[in-house]
Structures are given as structure tokens and as C-alpha cells.
Scaffold this active site. Structure first.
Site, PDB file in Angstrom:
ATOM      1  N   PRO A  94       0.795  -1.226   0.000  1.00  0.00           N
ATOM      2  CA  PRO A  94       0.000   0.000   0.000  1.00  0.00           C
ATOM      3  C   PRO A  94       0.829   1.278   0.000  1.00  0.00           C
ATOM      4  O   PRO A  94       1.883   1.341   0.642  1.00  0.00           O
ATOM      5  CB  PRO A  94      -0.817  -0.103   1.292  1.00  0.00           C
ATOM      6  N   ASN A  95       0.309   2.248  -0.720  1.00  0.00           N
ATOM      7  CA  ASN A  95       0.852   3.612  -0.806  1.00  0.00           C
ATOM      8  C   ASN A  95       2.136   3.721  -1.631  1.00  0.00           C
ATOM      9  O   ASN A  95       2.612   4.830  -1.876  1.00  0.00           O
ATOM     10  CB  ASN A  95       1.075   4.219   0.601  1.00  0.00           C
ATOM     11  N   ARG A 132       5.263  10.965  -2.412  1.00  0.00           N
ATOM     12  CA  ARG A 132       4.987  10.595  -1.024  1.00  0.00           C
ATOM     13  C   ARG A 132       6.234  10.771  -0.152  1.00  0.00           C
ATOM     14  O   ARG A 132       7.225  10.047  -0.341  1.00  0.00           O
ATOM     15  CB  ARG A 132       4.568   9.111  -0.995  1.00  0.00           C
ATOM     16  N   TYR A 187      11.300   8.513   1.417  1.00  0.00           N
ATOM     17  CA  TYR A 187      11.237   7.433   0.420  1.00  0.00           C
ATOM     18  C   TYR A 187      11.942   7.750  -0.895  1.00  0.00           C
ATOM     19  O   TYR A 187      11.988   6.896  -1.786  1.00  0.00           O
ATOM     20  CB  TYR A 187       9.770   7.076   0.149  1.00  0.00           C
ATOM     21  N   ASN A 234       8.079  -5.535  -0.989  1.00  0.00           N
ATOM     22  CA  ASN A 234       8.003  -4.414  -0.059  1.00  0.00           C
ATOM     23  C   ASN A 234       6.538  -4.336   0.318  1.00  0.00           C
ATOM     24  O   ASN A 234       5.718  -3.811  -0.441  1.00  0.00           O
ATOM     25  CB  ASN A 234       8.479  -3.110  -0.702  1.00  0.00           C
ATOM     26  N   ALA A 246       3.110  -0.767   4.751  1.00  0.00           N
ATOM     27  CA  ALA A 246       2.590  -0.812   6.118  1.00  0.00           C
ATOM     28  C   ALA A 246       2.105  -2.210   6.516  1.00  0.00           C
ATOM     29  O   ALA A 246       2.081  -2.543   7.714  1.00  0.00           O
ATOM     30  CB  ALA A 246       1.458   0.206   6.269  1.00  0.00           C
ATOM     31  N   GLU A 249      12.564  -9.642   1.627  1.00  0.00           N
ATOM     32  CA  GLU A 249      11.809  -8.464   2.079  1.00  0.00           C
ATOM     33  C   GLU A 249      12.683  -7.227   1.926  1.00  0.00           C
ATOM     34  O   GLU A 249      13.848  -7.239   2.345  1.00  0.00           O
ATOM     35  CB  GLU A 249      11.453  -8.667   3.557  1.00  0.00           C
ATOM     36  N   HIS A 303      12.826  -2.727   2.117  1.00  0.00           N
ATOM     37  CA  HIS A 303      12.230  -1.441   2.492  1.00  0.00           C
ATOM     38  C   HIS A 303      13.140  -0.326   2.016  1.00  0.00           C
ATOM     39  O   HIS A 303      14.364  -0.413   2.151  1.00  0.00           O
ATOM     40  CB  HIS A 303      12.059  -1.338   4.011  1.00  0.00           C
ATOM     41  N   ARG A 336      13.112   4.251  12.641  1.00  0.00           N
ATOM     42  CA  ARG A 336      11.868   5.025  12.604  1.00  0.00           C
ATOM     43  C   ARG A 336      10.990   4.696  13.820  1.00  0.00           C
ATOM     44  O   ARG A 336      11.488   4.211  14.825  1.00  0.00           O
ATOM     45  CB  ARG A 336      11.175   4.765  11.256  1.00  0.00           C
TER      46      ARG A 336
HETATM   47  C1  DQA Z   1       8.279   0.975   3.815  1.00  0.00           C
HETATM   48  C2  DQA Z   1       8.340   1.168   5.338  1.00  0.00           C
HETATM   49  C3  DQA Z   1       6.977   0.969   5.963  1.00  0.00           C
HETATM   50  O1  DQA Z   1       7.054   1.171   7.371  1.00  0.00           O
HETATM   51  C4  DQA Z   1       5.980   1.945   5.385  1.00  0.00           C
HETATM   52  O2  DQA Z   1       4.689   1.719   5.929  1.00  0.00           O
HETATM   53  C5  DQA Z   1       5.949   1.934   3.905  1.00  0.00           C
HETATM   54  C6  DQA Z   1       7.216   1.843   3.185  1.00  0.00           C
HETATM   55  C7  DQA Z   1       9.617   1.300   3.135  1.00  0.00           C
HETATM   56  O3  DQA Z   1       9.796   0.906   1.984  1.00  0.00           O
HETATM   57  O4  DQA Z   1      10.459   1.989   3.727  1.00  0.00           O
HETATM   58  O5  DQA Z   1       4.902   2.075   3.293  1.00  0.00           O
HETATM   59  O6  DQA Z   1       7.993  -0.394   3.558  1.00  0.00           O
END
Ligand code: DQA
Length: 150
Positions: free
Chosen positions: A12-13, A20, A25, A76, A79, A100, A102, A109
Site C-alpha cells: 500500500p501507498n 509521497r 522514500y 516491499n 505498512a 523483504e 524497504h 523510525r
Molecule cells: C516501507 C516502510 C513501511 O514502514 C511503510 O509503511 C511503507 C514503506 C519502506 O519501503 O520503507 O509504506 O515499507
């Protein structure tokens, strides 16, 4: 050598990357990240198949459909990393080697980002290197799948 097929899952997002929170990011968009992954995959004799969804069930379905189609998963989960038992169980169920990644360093964080439901079912995790987390993750996954020795 047979090219490896790798499912690249973005949660998501991540469709909003570029606009964003660029301080966290970075400024690359998701299509830009996907094309860098595609180029890296060519060098590794692999092919990436990117999917992004804001919906947990779609991500779960995509993982299920990956069985027999892909040799590994680069994820990735955004959240959902910190909340989703369903995604964790889907990865465990299909038993596809999963890395995985990020963009941000989740351990620097907020506390709620320090726990990953994905980590125990992943072969490894790369966090904090921006787009390089994805590229390093892809390299690691391909080397794992090819059982490369140094
Ligand atoms: C994320 C880190 C997560 O905590 C966050 O909710 C994201 C992006 C990252 O790529 O740094 O949406 O996965």
C-alpha cells in the site's frame, strides 16, 4: 541458463512514490523503480513481474497465484509489513523463497515499524538503502535461487 521469473510485490501507498514523503522514500516513482529492477534483472538473467496493490487480499491472491509461475518473490509490503498475519501466512503457504525490502531503514523510525511479520518467513531483509534495497534484494534473491557460491 533458464531465466528466473521473479514476482515483485509492492504494498500500500507505494503507488504514490515520487510524491509521497520524498525525504523518507526518495524521489523515484514506482514505474522508475520497476524499470531499474527490470534492467538489473536482465544482467542477472532473470525477469521481474511487478504488481502493486493497496489491498491486502489482492496481495494475498497474487502470492497464491505465484505458485508454479515464479521462482521467487521480492516484496516491499509497505505498512502491511507491520500488521499482516495474512501476508505472512500466504508467503509461508506457497513456500516461495522471498526477500523483504524497504526503502527506509524501518529500525531507525517509529517503534511500530520495528516489527515485521514478513521477516520470519523471508530468507532475508534489506532496509534503508532507497531503491538500492530493491536492487540488492533482487541480486540476493537470484544468487540464493542459483545457489551461487562466492
Ligand atoms: C516501507 C516502510 C513501511 O514502514 C511503510 O509503511 C511503507 C514503506 C519502506 O519501503 O520503507 O509504506 O515499507
Amino acid at each position: 541458463m533458464q531465466p528466473l521469473s521473479i514476482l515483485v510485490l509492492h504494498g500500500p501507498n507505494l503507488n504514490l512514490l515520487g510524491q509521497r514523503e520524498p525525504g523518507i522514500y526518495g524521489s523515484l516513482t514506482l514505474p522508475e523503480i520497476n524499470s531499474l529492477l527490470e534492467e538489473e534483472a536482465v544482467k542477472l538473467q532473470a525477469k521481474t513481474y511487478p504488481v502493486q496493490s493497496n489491498h491486502e487480499g489482492i496481495l494475498v491472491d497474487t502470492i497464491h497465484e505465484g505458485l508454479g509461475r515464479y521462482q521467487g518473490v521480492l516484496i516491499n509490503a509497505g505498512a502491511y509489513t507491520h500488521t499482516s498475519v495474512a501476508l505472512r501466512d500466504a508467503i509461508a503457504a506457497v513456500n516461495l523463497p522471498t526477500v523483504e525490502v524497504h526503502l527506509s531503514n524501518i529500525y531507525r523510525r517509529e517503534d511500530f515499524r520495528h516489527h515485521s511479520y514478513i521477516a520470519p518467513v523471508a530468507i532475508g531483509q534489506i532496509s534503508g538503502f532507497g531503491v538500492h534495497s530493491y536492487l540488492l534484494g533482487l541480486q540476493a534473491l537470484v544468487h540464493f535461487l542459483r545457489k551461487d557460491q562466492v
